[in-house]
Write an enzyme that holds these catalytic residues in place. Structure first.
Site, short mmCIF file in Angstrom:
data_model
loop_
_atom_site.label_atom_id
_atom_site.label_comp_id
_atom_site.label_asym_id
_atom_site.label_seq_id
_atom_site.Cartn_x
_atom_site.Cartn_y
_atom_site.Cartn_z
N ASP A 112 -2.18 -10.95 32.24
CA ASP A 112 -2.11 -12.34 31.78
C ASP A 112 -3.15 -12.60 30.68
O ASP A 112 -4.35 -12.46 30.91
CB ASP A 112 -2.38 -13.21 33.02
CG ASP A 112 -2.00 -14.66 32.81
OD1 ASP A 112 -1.71 -15.03 31.67
OD2 ASP A 112 -2.01 -15.40 33.80
N GLY A 136 5.12 -16.13 25.85
CA GLY A 136 6.07 -16.07 24.73
C GLY A 136 5.42 -16.01 23.36
O GLY A 136 6.11 -16.06 22.33
N ASP A 180 3.83 -22.09 32.29
CA ASP A 180 4.03 -22.03 33.74
C ASP A 180 5.09 -23.01 34.22
O ASP A 180 5.16 -24.14 33.76
CB ASP A 180 2.72 -22.35 34.47
CG ASP A 180 1.71 -21.24 34.29
OD1 ASP A 180 1.91 -20.38 33.43
OD2 ASP A 180 0.71 -21.24 35.04
C1 GLA Z 1 -1.38 -18.26 34.47
C2 GLA Z 1 -0.04 -17.65 34.77
C3 GLA Z 1 0.35 -17.98 36.20
C4 GLA Z 1 -0.69 -17.43 37.16
C5 GLA Z 1 -2.07 -17.99 36.79
C6 GLA Z 1 -3.18 -17.33 37.57
O1 GLA Z 1 -1.35 -19.65 34.50
O2 GLA Z 1 0.93 -18.11 33.88
O3 GLA Z 1 1.62 -17.42 36.51
O4 GLA Z 1 -0.70 -16.04 37.12
O5 GLA Z 1 -2.35 -17.80 35.41
O6 GLA Z 1 -4.45 -17.84 37.27
#
Ligand code: GLA
Length: 762
Positions: free
Chosen positions: A515, A558, A579
């Site tokens: 991430d 993206g 998210d």
């Molecule tokens: C981001 C991701 C989520 C999750 C959080 C964890 O917001 O998009 O899916 O993994 O981090 O902190």
């Protein structure tokens, strides 16, 4: 640019004031005396400006040149694409004193602003009246998100910041740490007088009855009283065939008496009558005010599985030679089921009692494998194609991830409970097999001697956990960031990529979600394509250097149109958006925006519109049933299956109910997602409030999803020829798993509001 003094744009201000006065005049004249809408609507009139300057809090700050912004959409969709950081919002409004006239209490005013992603401080006329979350500039490691907390700021009526019968300015300092930013939920935002009803929290949940009890289910209405005196009133429950129907099918009435600072629960029993709408209204006695909720009944469409075994593994599976192999035969049917297989090249063996096949395959090639499942009611067999080569993840991954339920409160215990529940509920029999730990497992610092990443106290022994999962046939996933910190402010893998990949492989990890998060502080301010690719390519190389098959899930929302190059850097899936959350706006906004990406999905490489938001969710230990209606949940699962999306359940599996099970255990729906050819559906037709998507399947049939995007139930007619399906006739209703007839030219049928009809034509 700093704010100008008042006299800078006097004309604009006069005009704005006139508008406010006009609205106020109408309000005083007609609405409030009638006891209606005695509040100020905050869902329009906002302006925003990126950046951060304390002067933006001041009432006198001139904001005429600020951009207009709707609080119903995130700021990324309103001129600030991919913007994380500080943005100020401002709103001018008139505060009429007769706002208080409709209140029984008349002692305080509340400002409702809905959730704000991620942190906000709220100023009224320059005076700070509240804050949710912590800003990064409040100290080292201070940042704490409060993205899902509905903002509610309350002031006594004599508070100096309130300018009665005059213009007021609300200013919000907002910080977004990643993903969508600002206000965007479609919720009530207003200023109003606090009344007795404000102290009552009413929640309605359906509860399936045990099979031994009467048919149907109970609706449990829970009242919570935060007032220091008892609150009384009445609850009316009415059942309607559809929203807007004049005469209810049934009406029930209950007295309500909630003790001071206490709770009351009222159970309303409803016979199971398919899909209805139920209206719940609470009338508070002292003020005469009411609050209400609508609930669509959780109608189950998936037929119950029979006793005979049925194998549900997808028709194709990819694995690499020379690394640990793990595969489970997924078969529904009455326990105990015994398993066997035929056709595997040497190197693996099967556990006949669990269906888990493990070992190491050495030989590359394509193998036709036959899987067998037998129990006292009969047996089933299925031949699948095993491809031993360089590619894995040949169908979209299916499993569970901790984020949408537990957020940062994930623990070893909760992960084991999820795996146990996947097995005991029977969901594992349908192929759900990844158990993925999201953010929140990491220790604050690395091992002082070795520099290795370590777990925190919630995960005492990762190898033991992966062993526990592997023995049951599950694969284990983990989470990290290419930056120094994860999105949840835990330790990331920056400058330790190879070491971390090896640590995870040693722990037995089969899946990594990687991430971007704090990597934005490492990458150039305006990253070019190479800068976007770099951290992902580094980690893929590190994963490849281990001796495990590790599915690589790229999470960077993206950026840089990742679908163009996700495969090139070795991604098996890549998030395409910010998210998801459990609202219609969020789910449908993400799902229906995926059309242009269909050509990028293929076996081994998938667009990822984020995890599922059905069941009990919460991103913390406070869980709630998904806020999507049942029809919206059918849309969610159908759309994700049509998109060949990764399917990661995001709910607490220990609380799974019949309705959620029905959504996740429909083998014909899952087969659309897991189709051998891995094509993503295309939108073929669109009306003002409907969309028709079509997906070509490997057996020559076509899956068609007819989505009703309006709130009202409606009839939709499809023209097979216009959809390019002139040669198909036999139509099957996929959720109900039954053929519904031959339709030569058109199909015509009812589609519930926000719902879907999922068809397969042959
Ligand atoms: C981001 C991701 C989520 C999750 C959080 C964890 O917001 O998009 O899916 O993994 O981090 O902190």
């Amino acid at each position: 640019m700093p704010c100008l003094p008042w006299y800078g744009q006097i004309d604009g201000i006069l005009q704005a004031n006139l508008d406010i006065m006009r609205a106020f005049f109408l309000y005083c004249l007609f609405l409030c005396p009638l006891g209606l809408f005695c509040q100020v609507d905050f869902n329009k009139g906002w302006k925003m400006k990126p950046g951060d300057d304390p002067v933006y809090a001041k009432a006198a700050c001139i904001d005429q040149d600020w951009a207009a912004v709707s609080p119903l959409q995130n700021w990324e969709m309103q001129g600030l694409p991919q913007y994380d950081g500080y943005v100020w919002y401002r709103l001018h409004f008139y505060l009429p004193r007769n706002l208080l006239s409709s209140s029984y209490l008349k002692d305080s005013v509340r400002f409702l602003l809905g959730p704000i992603d991620d942190v906000d401080a709220c100023y009224l006329n320059g005076v700070k009246i509240g804050q949710n979350g912590h800003f990064p500039d409040e100290g080292k490691d201070a940042y704490r998100t409060a993205w899902d907390v509905p903002r509610r700021y309350v002031l006594p009526v004599n508070h100096l910041a309130l300018h009665w019968d005059a213009e007021n300015v609300l200013a919000l300092r907002v910080y977004d740490g990643g993903g969508p930013g600002g206000m965007f939920d479609n919720v009530e935002r207003s200023a109003g007088a606090v009344d007795v009803l404000d102290f009552v929290k009413m929640t309605v949940q359906h509860r399936a009855l045990q099979k031994t009890e009467k048919n149907g289910f109970n609706y449990a209405t829970q009242f919570e009283n935060q007032y220091q005196k008892p609150i009384a009133g009445s609850l009316t429950v009415q059942v309607f065939a559809f929203k807007g129907q004049k005469k209810p099918l049934k009406t029930l009435q209950f007295p309500v008496n909630i003790p001071a600072k206490g709770k009351q629960e009222i159970l309303a029993h409803l016979e199971s009558v398919g899909r209805n709408w139920v209206y719940f209204e609470f009338k508070e006695q002292l003020s005469g005010k009411t609050t209400h909720q609508w609930q669509e009944t959780p109608y189950v469409l998936t037929p119950k599985a029979g006793d005979r075994p049925e194998i549900h593994n997808p028709a194709v599976y990819g694995a690499r030679p020379g690394v640990p192999f793990l595969y489970k035969i997924a078969a529904s049917g009455k326990a105990p089921v015994s398993y066997a297989s035929k056709g595997f090249p040497p190197g693996v063996k099967i556990n006949a009692a669990t269906g888990v096949i493990s070992g190491t395959l050495q030989q590359r090639g394509m193998f036709n494998i036959t899987l067998f499942a037998t129990n006292s009611a009969g047996s089933d067999s299925k031949t699948i194609l095993l491809v031993v080569g360089d590619n894995i993840c040949l169908t979209p991954p299916m499993g569970w991830n901790s984020w949408n339920c537990w957020g940062l409160q994930v623990s070893d215990e909760k992960v084991r409970a999820a795996a146990d529940a996947l097995l005991s509920s029977g969901l594992a029999d349908y192929g759900w097999n990844y158990i993925n730990i999201d953010d929140g497992w990491e220790a604050p610092g690395r091992n002082a001697q070795t520099g290795a990443i370590e777990t925190n106290e919630k995960f005492p022994n990762m190898p033991a956990l992966s062993d526990y999962l592997h023995k049951k046939g599950f694969k284990m996933g983990i989470y990290s960031s290419p930056g120094p910190k994860t999105c949840g402010n835990f330790l990331g893998s920056y400058q330790h990529e190879a070491q971390d990949a090896q640590t995870w492989a040693d722990w037995g990890v089969d899946y990594l979600k990687y991430d971007w998060c704090s990597y934005s502080g490492i990458a150039p301010e305006k990253p070019d394509l190479e800068a976007y690719k770099h951290p992902y390519a580094v980690m893929r190389a590190a994963l490849n250097a281990t001796n495990r098959d590790i599915v690589y899930s790229m999470c960077q929302y993206g950026m840089g149109d990742v679908w163009h190059w996700g495969e090139e850097v070795g991604g098996n899936l890549w998030r395409t958006t910010g998210d998801i959350t459990d609202t219609w706006e969020s789910m449908s906004g993400i799902g229906f925006s995926q059309d242009s990406l269909h050509s990028f999905a293929r076996p081994g490489h998938w667009n990822d519109p984020d995890m599922l938001v059905v069941g009990h969710l919460g991103w913390s230990e406070q869980l709630h049933p998904s806020r999507l209606t049942p029809s919206e949940q059918y849309t969610h699962i159908s759309l994700w299956a049509m998109l060949s999306a990764p399917l990661l359940i995001g709910c607490d599996l220990t609380k799974i109910d019949d309705f959620t099970f029905n959504l996740l255990a429909n083998d014909e729906v899952l087969a659309i997602d897991q189709d051998h050819d891995g094509r993503q559906a295309e939108k073929k037709q669109q009306g003002p409030d409907y969309e028709i998507w079509v997906k070509a399947l490997s057996d020559g049939s076509q899956a068609i999803a007819i989505f009703n995007r309006s709130e009202q139930d409606r009839d939709i007619t499809t023209d097979w020829a216009a959809l390019g399906l002139a040669n198909y006739k036999t139509v099957r209703d996929v959720w109900q798993q039954k053929d519904i007839g031959k339709f030569g030219k058109t199909w015509h049928g009812a589609v519930y509001g926000h719902g879907v009809r999922l068809l397969r034509v042959y």
